[in-house]
Design an enzyme around this catalytic site. Sequence first.
Site, PDB file in Angstrom:
ATOM      1  CB  ILE A  12      -0.987  -0.018   1.188  1.00 37.42           C
ATOM      2  CG1 ILE A  12      -1.803  -1.317   1.147  1.00 37.42           C
ATOM      3  CG2 ILE A  12      -1.928   1.195   1.125  1.00 37.42           C
ATOM      4  CD1 ILE A  12      -2.707  -1.548   2.348  1.00 37.42           C
ATOM      5  CB  ILE A  46       9.880   3.260  12.757  1.00 37.55           C
ATOM      6  CG1 ILE A  46       9.089   1.953  12.769  1.00 37.55           C
ATOM      7  CG2 ILE A  46       9.679   4.053  11.487  1.00 37.55           C
ATOM      8  CD1 ILE A  46       7.595   2.172  12.897  1.00 37.55           C
ATOM      9  CG  ASN A  86       7.140  -3.907  13.215  1.00 38.84           C
ATOM     10  OD1 ASN A  86       8.182  -3.300  13.029  1.00 38.84           O
ATOM     11  ND2 ASN A  86       6.128  -3.860  12.380  1.00 38.84           N
ATOM     12  CB  SER A 111      -6.726  -3.264  10.284  1.00 38.90           C
ATOM     13  OG  SER A 111      -7.382  -4.450   9.916  1.00 38.90           O
ATOM     14  CE1 TYR A 135      -2.300  -6.070  11.042  1.00 40.97           C
ATOM     15  CE2 TYR A 135      -4.637  -6.614  10.953  1.00 40.97           C
ATOM     16  CZ  TYR A 135      -3.570  -5.882  10.503  1.00 40.97           C
ATOM     17  OH  TYR A 135      -3.747  -4.950   9.511  1.00 40.97           O
ATOM     18  CE  LYS A 139      -1.975  -2.336  11.597  1.00 37.58           C
ATOM     19  NZ  LYS A 139      -1.014  -1.383  11.015  1.00 37.58           N
ATOM     20  CG  PHE A 163     -13.514  -2.854   5.643  1.00 33.96           C
ATOM     21  CD1 PHE A 163     -13.337  -1.623   6.268  1.00 33.96           C
ATOM     22  CD2 PHE A 163     -14.420  -3.730   6.214  1.00 33.96           C
ATOM     23  CE1 PHE A 163     -14.044  -1.270   7.428  1.00 33.96           C
ATOM     24  CE2 PHE A 163     -15.141  -3.387   7.372  1.00 33.96           C
ATOM     25  CZ  PHE A 163     -14.946  -2.169   7.975  1.00 33.96           C
ATOM     26  NE  ARG A 215     -12.915 -11.244   5.442  1.00 29.28           N
ATOM     27  CZ  ARG A 215     -13.719 -12.096   6.075  1.00 29.28           C
ATOM     28  NH1 ARG A 215     -15.029 -12.080   5.850  1.00 29.28           N
ATOM     29  NH2 ARG A 215     -13.231 -12.966   6.950  1.00 29.28           N
ATOM     30  N   GLY A 278     -10.621 -17.682  13.158  1.00 25.04           N
ATOM     31  CA  GLY A 278     -10.717 -16.231  13.328  1.00 25.04           C
ATOM     32  C   GLY A 278     -11.305 -15.479  12.151  1.00 25.04           C
ATOM     33  CG  ASP A 279     -11.060 -16.204   7.976  1.00 24.78           C
ATOM     34  OD1 ASP A 279     -10.350 -15.199   8.192  1.00 24.78           O
ATOM     35  OD2 ASP A 279     -10.746 -17.092   7.153  1.00 24.78           O
TER      36      ASP A 279
HETATM   37  N1  UFG Z   1      -9.362 -17.078   1.851  1.00 22.95           N
HETATM   38  C1  UFG Z   1      -9.481 -18.337   1.296  1.00 22.95           C
HETATM   39  N2  UFG Z   1      -8.351 -18.931   0.815  1.00 22.95           N
HETATM   40  C2  UFG Z   1      -7.115 -18.351   0.861  1.00 22.95           C
HETATM   41  C3  UFG Z   1      -7.018 -17.052   1.425  1.00 22.95           C
HETATM   42  C4  UFG Z   1      -8.164 -16.451   1.905  1.00 22.95           C
HETATM   43  O1  UFG Z   1     -10.568 -18.936   1.247  1.00 22.95           O
HETATM   44  O2  UFG Z   1      -6.141 -18.978   0.417  1.00 22.95           O
HETATM   45  C5  UFG Z   1     -10.565 -16.429   2.355  1.00 22.95           C
HETATM   46  C6  UFG Z   1     -10.484 -16.098   3.823  1.00 22.95           C
HETATM   47  O3  UFG Z   1     -10.914 -17.190   4.592  1.00 22.95           O
HETATM   48  C7  UFG Z   1     -11.369 -14.857   3.908  1.00 22.95           C
HETATM   49  C8  UFG Z   1     -11.230 -14.192   2.543  1.00 22.95           C
HETATM   50  O4  UFG Z   1     -10.710 -15.190   1.693  1.00 22.95           O
HETATM   51  O5  UFG Z   1     -12.686 -15.270   4.071  1.00 22.95           O
HETATM   52  C9  UFG Z   1     -10.288 -13.009   2.549  1.00 22.95           C
HETATM   53  O6  UFG Z   1      -9.065 -13.420   3.159  1.00 22.95           O
HETATM   54  P1  UFG Z   1      -7.736 -12.530   3.142  1.00 22.95           P
HETATM   55  O7  UFG Z   1      -6.684 -13.320   3.868  1.00 22.95           O
HETATM   56  O8  UFG Z   1      -7.445 -12.078   1.756  1.00 22.95           O
HETATM   57  O9  UFG Z   1      -8.141 -11.248   3.962  1.00 22.95           O
HETATM   58  P2  UFG Z   1      -8.738 -11.154   5.448  1.00 22.95           P
HETATM   59  O10 UFG Z   1     -10.160 -10.744   5.286  1.00 22.95           O
HETATM   60  O11 UFG Z   1      -8.470 -12.333   6.278  1.00 22.95           O
HETATM   61  O12 UFG Z   1      -7.770 -10.058   6.058  1.00 22.95           O
HETATM   62  C10 UFG Z   1      -7.707  -8.743   5.618  1.00 22.95           C
HETATM   63  C11 UFG Z   1      -6.292  -8.219   5.825  1.00 22.95           C
HETATM   64  C12 UFG Z   1      -5.907  -8.263   7.280  1.00 22.95           C
HETATM   65  C13 UFG Z   1      -6.955  -7.578   8.105  1.00 22.95           C
HETATM   66  C14 UFG Z   1      -8.343  -8.081   7.779  1.00 22.95           C
HETATM   67  C15 UFG Z   1      -9.400  -7.277   8.473  1.00 22.95           C
HETATM   68  O13 UFG Z   1      -5.403  -9.013   5.096  1.00 22.95           O
HETATM   69  O14 UFG Z   1      -4.675  -7.621   7.425  1.00 22.95           O
HETATM   70  O15 UFG Z   1      -8.574  -7.988   6.386  1.00 22.95           O
HETATM   71  O16 UFG Z   1      -9.187  -5.955   8.200  1.00 22.95           O
HETATM   72  F1  UFG Z   1      -6.742  -7.838   9.414  1.00 22.95           F
END
Ligand code: UFG
Length: 320
Positions: A12, A46, A86, A111, A135, A139, A163, A215, A278-279
């Site tokens: 980013i 930093i 960090n 986040s 994480y 934040k 997001f 998402r 945690g999803d």
């Molecule tokens: N997913 C899969 N397969 C994969 C990767 C992801 O099915 O190989 C799914 C995840 O389960 C989730 C969705 O795709 O349902 C999105 O996953 P990401 O890992 O791309 O993103 P997240 O929503 O888990 O996380 C993002 C940022 C984090 C932040 C979070 C909430 O990467 O840094 O949004 O803000 F914490």
Amino acid sequence: MKYLVVGGAGYIGSHMVKHLLQAGHDVVVADIAPTGPGIEWVELDIANAQALDALFAECRFDAVFHFASHIQVGESVADPDKYYHNNVAATLTLLEAMIRARIKYLIFSSSAAVYGDPHYTPIDEAHPKAPINPYGRSKWMVEQILQDFDRAYGLKSVSLRYFNAAGADPDGQLGECHEPETHLIPLILQAASGRRQAITVFGHDYDTPDGTCIRDYVHVADLASAHELAVQYLLAGGDTTAFNLGNGQGFSVQAVIETARAATGQRIEVIEAPRRDGDPARLVADASRARELLGWAPRFAGLETIVGHAWGWEQRYPWR
Ligand code: UFG
């Protein structure tokens, strides 16, 4: 204006640097990793207060953009010290150096993870902050520190709660390259290009129409434009605050795969796997506050555009 972009070599941050340079600003990047050619880069961690003091003695910055952080939720559970060290302790060192140098304005990469499991959707900024992993807690801790530092030291800041950052530079010069990659869209596109065999879908039994997680994907170039509006808001006398950044539209994992199939013309193999810890089922932003107060208007809100730009970048991969 003269801006410091901390973490400007990352995904980013690098888009932010390009955006600020195109807007005619003077930009210095501080990062442990190098930037591309033609960008003023200072190799700096930093956590190093002396190096920060030296940089601030040499350059007079109008504001700092802070992108330097670890971002993997799973890793943060396994190794929380890495995240608190960090994302929190090193950020504190940066803030202290800014106060010594009398730099008054900070834009901080926060986040949606600060909200934890959503109580309602779409999520607005008033939603309870109850992060469910180190994480997200890191934040939220920084956001609270920033509120206290405004009251005590007059440091003005905007925390931007992203997001799902996604997409790539529309010109094809920049894109996402995490090692290891954990994010959905680049992994799907690696499966499309043949860099990996298949995309593993985590969970088909969520309470969503097709059973996969939903998402809110927001284009990285739109994140960059929101940051510039946020700094303008502070320079115009705006108060310390936080804004959600998302398009307000949710897409399921299945819908993203289908969009990628259409964009790439590839089959894209899917492996079904259990839920990832945690999803939450659904994370969608109410970003009306950023639209109203900052005048933010995302230019690349469509999922086809986001996936299309990311595909352009993935196809350039062998030449990077
Ligand atoms: N997913 C899969 N397969 C994969 C990767 C992801 O099915 O190989 C799914 C995840 O389960 C989730 C969705 O795709 O349902 C999105 O996953 P990401 O890992 O791309 O993103 P997240 O929503 O888990 O996380 C993002 C940022 C984090 C932040 C979070 C909430 O990467 O840094 O949004 O803000 F914490």
